[in-house]
Design a protein around this motif. Structure first.
Motif, PDB file in Angstrom:
ATOM      1  N   TYR A 273       0.795  -1.297  -0.084  1.00 53.17           N
ATOM      2  CA  TYR A 273      -0.092  -0.003   0.107  1.00 53.17           C
ATOM      3  C   TYR A 273       0.989   1.246  -0.033  1.00 53.17           C
ATOM      4  O   TYR A 273       0.405   2.421  -0.638  1.00 53.17           O
ATOM      5  CB  TYR A 273      -1.113  -0.079   1.068  1.00 53.17           C
ATOM      6  CG  TYR A 273      -2.079  -1.017   1.000  1.00 53.17           C
ATOM      7  CD1 TYR A 273      -2.778  -1.358   0.029  1.00 53.17           C
ATOM      8  CD2 TYR A 273      -2.077  -2.117   2.247  1.00 53.17           C
ATOM      9  CE1 TYR A 273      -3.654  -2.411   0.066  1.00 53.17           C
ATOM     10  CE2 TYR A 273      -2.938  -3.129   2.242  1.00 53.17           C
ATOM     11  CZ  TYR A 273      -3.779  -3.122   1.054  1.00 53.17           C
ATOM     12  OH  TYR A 273      -4.584  -4.283   0.870  1.00 53.17           O
ATOM     13  N   ALA A 274       1.979   1.363   0.682  1.00 52.16           N
ATOM     14  CA  ALA A 274       2.839   2.412   0.821  1.00 52.16           C
ATOM     15  C   ALA A 274       3.427   2.690  -0.727  1.00 52.16           C
ATOM     16  O   ALA A 274       4.055   3.866  -0.804  1.00 52.16           O
ATOM     17  CB  ALA A 274       4.096   2.211   1.619  1.00 52.16           C
ATOM     18  N   ASP A 278      -3.103  -1.179  -4.725  1.00 48.42           N
ATOM     19  CA  ASP A 278      -4.350  -1.349  -3.688  1.00 48.42           C
ATOM     20  C   ASP A 278      -4.595  -2.925  -3.683  1.00 48.42           C
ATOM     21  O   ASP A 278      -5.612  -3.240  -3.023  1.00 48.42           O
ATOM     22  CB  ASP A 278      -5.394  -0.586  -4.018  1.00 48.42           C
ATOM     23  CG  ASP A 278      -5.820  -0.840  -5.609  1.00 48.42           C
ATOM     24  OD1 ASP A 278      -5.074  -1.847  -6.152  1.00 48.42           O
ATOM     25  OD2 ASP A 278      -6.627   0.037  -6.263  1.00 48.42           O
ATOM     26  N   ASN A 279      -3.561  -3.903  -4.230  1.00 49.04           N
ATOM     27  CA  ASN A 279      -4.098  -5.155  -4.430  1.00 49.04           C
ATOM     28  C   ASN A 279      -2.846  -6.099  -3.973  1.00 49.04           C
ATOM     29  O   ASN A 279      -1.805  -6.031  -4.810  1.00 49.04           O
ATOM     30  CB  ASN A 279      -4.704  -5.671  -5.508  1.00 49.04           C
ATOM     31  CG  ASN A 279      -5.168  -7.046  -5.536  1.00 49.04           C
ATOM     32  OD1 ASN A 279      -4.239  -7.881  -5.581  1.00 49.04           O
ATOM     33  ND2 ASN A 279      -6.310  -7.504  -5.470  1.00 49.04           N
ATOM     34  N   VAL A 280      -2.723  -6.640  -2.946  1.00 50.49           N
ATOM     35  CA  VAL A 280      -1.449  -7.653  -2.562  1.00 50.49           C
ATOM     36  C   VAL A 280      -1.131  -8.462  -3.570  1.00 50.49           C
ATOM     37  O   VAL A 280       0.094  -8.713  -3.948  1.00 50.49           O
ATOM     38  CB  VAL A 280      -1.542  -8.062  -1.083  1.00 50.49           C
ATOM     39  CG1 VAL A 280      -0.415  -8.919  -0.749  1.00 50.49           C
ATOM     40  CG2 VAL A 280      -1.673  -7.108   0.049  1.00 50.49           C
ATOM     41  N   SER A 281      -2.065  -9.317  -4.056  1.00 52.58           N
ATOM     42  CA  SER A 281      -1.908 -10.321  -5.122  1.00 52.58           C
ATOM     43  C   SER A 281      -1.331  -9.550  -6.561  1.00 52.58           C
ATOM     44  O   SER A 281      -0.242 -10.277  -7.086  1.00 52.58           O
ATOM     45  CB  SER A 281      -3.135 -10.972  -5.236  1.00 52.58           C
ATOM     46  OG  SER A 281      -3.580 -11.973  -4.379  1.00 52.58           O
ATOM     47  N   TYR A 282      -1.752  -8.473  -6.695  1.00 55.02           N
ATOM     48  CA  TYR A 282      -1.433  -7.743  -7.975  1.00 55.02           C
ATOM     49  C   TYR A 282       0.227  -7.405  -7.691  1.00 55.02           C
ATOM     50  O   TYR A 282       0.964  -7.240  -8.715  1.00 55.02           O
ATOM     51  CB  TYR A 282      -2.273  -6.691  -8.284  1.00 55.02           C
ATOM     52  CG  TYR A 282      -1.907  -5.713  -9.596  1.00 55.02           C
ATOM     53  CD1 TYR A 282      -1.802  -6.470 -10.702  1.00 55.02           C
ATOM     54  CD2 TYR A 282      -1.291  -4.513  -9.478  1.00 55.02           C
ATOM     55  CE1 TYR A 282      -1.729  -5.791 -11.824  1.00 55.02           C
ATOM     56  CE2 TYR A 282      -0.898  -3.777 -10.796  1.00 55.02           C
ATOM     57  CZ  TYR A 282      -1.126  -4.524 -11.837  1.00 55.02           C
ATOM     58  OH  TYR A 282      -0.759  -3.639 -12.978  1.00 55.02           O
ATOM     59  N   PHE A 287       5.709  -7.435  -8.889  1.00 55.09           N
ATOM     60  CA  PHE A 287       6.923  -7.662  -8.326  1.00 55.09           C
ATOM     61  C   PHE A 287       7.865  -8.578  -8.889  1.00 55.09           C
ATOM     62  O   PHE A 287       9.264  -8.519  -9.103  1.00 55.09           O
ATOM     63  CB  PHE A 287       6.928  -7.838  -6.726  1.00 55.09           C
ATOM     64  CG  PHE A 287       8.452  -7.499  -6.229  1.00 55.09           C
ATOM     65  CD1 PHE A 287       8.595  -6.067  -5.672  1.00 55.09           C
ATOM     66  CD2 PHE A 287       9.262  -8.416  -5.935  1.00 55.09           C
ATOM     67  CE1 PHE A 287       9.757  -5.910  -5.016  1.00 55.09           C
ATOM     68  CE2 PHE A 287      10.555  -8.196  -5.520  1.00 55.09           C
ATOM     69  CZ  PHE A 287      10.796  -6.874  -4.713  1.00 55.09           C
ATOM     70  N   LYS A 288       7.130  -9.783  -9.027  1.00 51.93           N
ATOM     71  CA  LYS A 288       7.979 -11.049  -9.677  1.00 51.93           C
ATOM     72  C   LYS A 288       8.253 -10.813 -11.103  1.00 51.93           C
ATOM     73  O   LYS A 288       9.342 -11.212 -11.707  1.00 51.93           O
ATOM     74  CB  LYS A 288       6.948 -12.275  -9.465  1.00 51.93           C
ATOM     75  CG  LYS A 288       7.969 -13.432  -9.752  1.00 51.93           C
ATOM     76  CD  LYS A 288       6.905 -14.755  -9.503  1.00 51.93           C
ATOM     77  CE  LYS A 288       8.051 -15.991  -9.446  1.00 51.93           C
ATOM     78  NZ  LYS A 288       7.364 -17.131  -8.930  1.00 51.93           N
TER      79      LYS A 288
END
Length: 316
Positions: A273-274, A278-282, A287-288
């Protein structure tokens, strides 16, 4: 020749747009090259390029550097070299900073003929010439060169011969270490040199993203800065940066995430979020894509690679 303490880029009001500009390499008195020192609370988002060469030591600061069409992190102690026409910009972290802290850089600027037209064609300087040729792609030297960094602090006012020898010594040292500790920052000069008219238009867009990536970035707002419709803006941005606008925004956000991940105080969700996701899965997927591993794996690699060595960092 006293290093000049001047702001890194022009000062601007909060509502002013940052401009990309060609910068003439200034000299002091009759000097054939320039030595400058920048000290201020943070580096400003000023995109620019030069007719000549620029070598920069980051004495103190951390954040993002945009070179050509690439964005990556930079850290204190690293040395950058940019060739003619290569657009670049340093942006300090927007993380909270302690009172009195400053961003500090020492900059050397020169043209390829500052010692005469054929100076770098001599046999003794063939490796330096190769270094100059590579610099059109942008070069980053890692922060494990403390002995080289000390040379930047050896310049003295009114000692032109000493300063000239130091400059040549720095160039020689960089040329000798280019294979073991250098990273080329771009891979195609056709993608890294903008027309000045395009650079000025892109500057306000880049600045908008740098200032807002940690929360909401609106493509309509970016398009309005370029005075274009959304569809025309998407085509224009892709043509000039070789990536979509959303790819660029995610690249900035992931770059910032890698800096947050090297600390232990933030969990993965908070970092997501920082950085504006707004979506951890995304966030994990993006990131990968950019780093080849998940955020958790990235943090683990950093911790393991830094065991006993405060200088090593994962590759940006």
């Amino acid at each position: 020749m006293k290093p000049t303490r001047i702001p890194y880029g022009p000062q601007k009001n909060k509502d002013e747009q940052v401009k990309v500009s060609y910068r003439h390499i200034s000299t002091h008195e009759d000097a054939s090259f320039a030595i400058k020192e920048y000290c201020q609370p943070r580096f400003t988002n000023t995109f620019h390029f030069h007719h000549g060469y620029e070598v920069i030591l980051i004495v103190k600061s951390a954040g993002h550097v945009y070179v050509g069409n690439k964005v990556m992190n930079y850290h204190a102690g690293e040395i950058f070299m940019f060739g003619p026409g290569l657009v670049h910009c340093f942006s300090s972290d927007n993380l909270p900073r302690g009172a009195g802290e400053v961003a500090h850089a020492i900059v050397l600027q020169f043209t390829d003929d500052f010692m005469g037209k054929d100076f770098f064609d001599t046999l003794e300087l063939r490796k330096v010439k190769e270094l100059l040729q590579q610099s059109v792609y942008g070069i980053k030297f890692n922060n494990k060169l403390p002995s080289l960094s000390t040379l930047f602090f050896g310049f003295r006012p009114n000692q032109q011969m000493r300063n000239l020898i130091l400059l040549l010594q720095i160039l020689e040292e960089l040329s000798l270490r280019s294979k073991e500790s250098a990273l080329l920052l771009t891979d195609d000069t056709r993608k890294t040199h903008y027309k000045e008219s395009d650079s000025k238009k892109l500057a306000s867009i880049f600045n908008y993203v740098f200032e807002n990536y940690h929360h909401h970035v609106d493509i309509r707002a970016a398009a309005s800065l370029a005075c274009m419709s959304e569809a025309a803006f998407c085509r224009y941005f892709k043509r000039n940066t070789h990536k979509t606008f959303s790819q660029f925004v995610n690249e900035i956000r992931i770059s910032h995430a890698t800096r947050l991940l090297i600390g232990k105080e933030n969990n993965i969700t908070d970092i997501c979020y920082a950085c504006g996701f707004d979506n951890v899965s995304y966030f994990n997927r993006q990131f990968k894509i950019h780093q080849g591993m998940t955020p958790r794996e990235y943090r683990k690699v950093f911790i393991e690679s830094n065991a006993g060595s405060p200088f090593l960092r994962p590759t940006d």
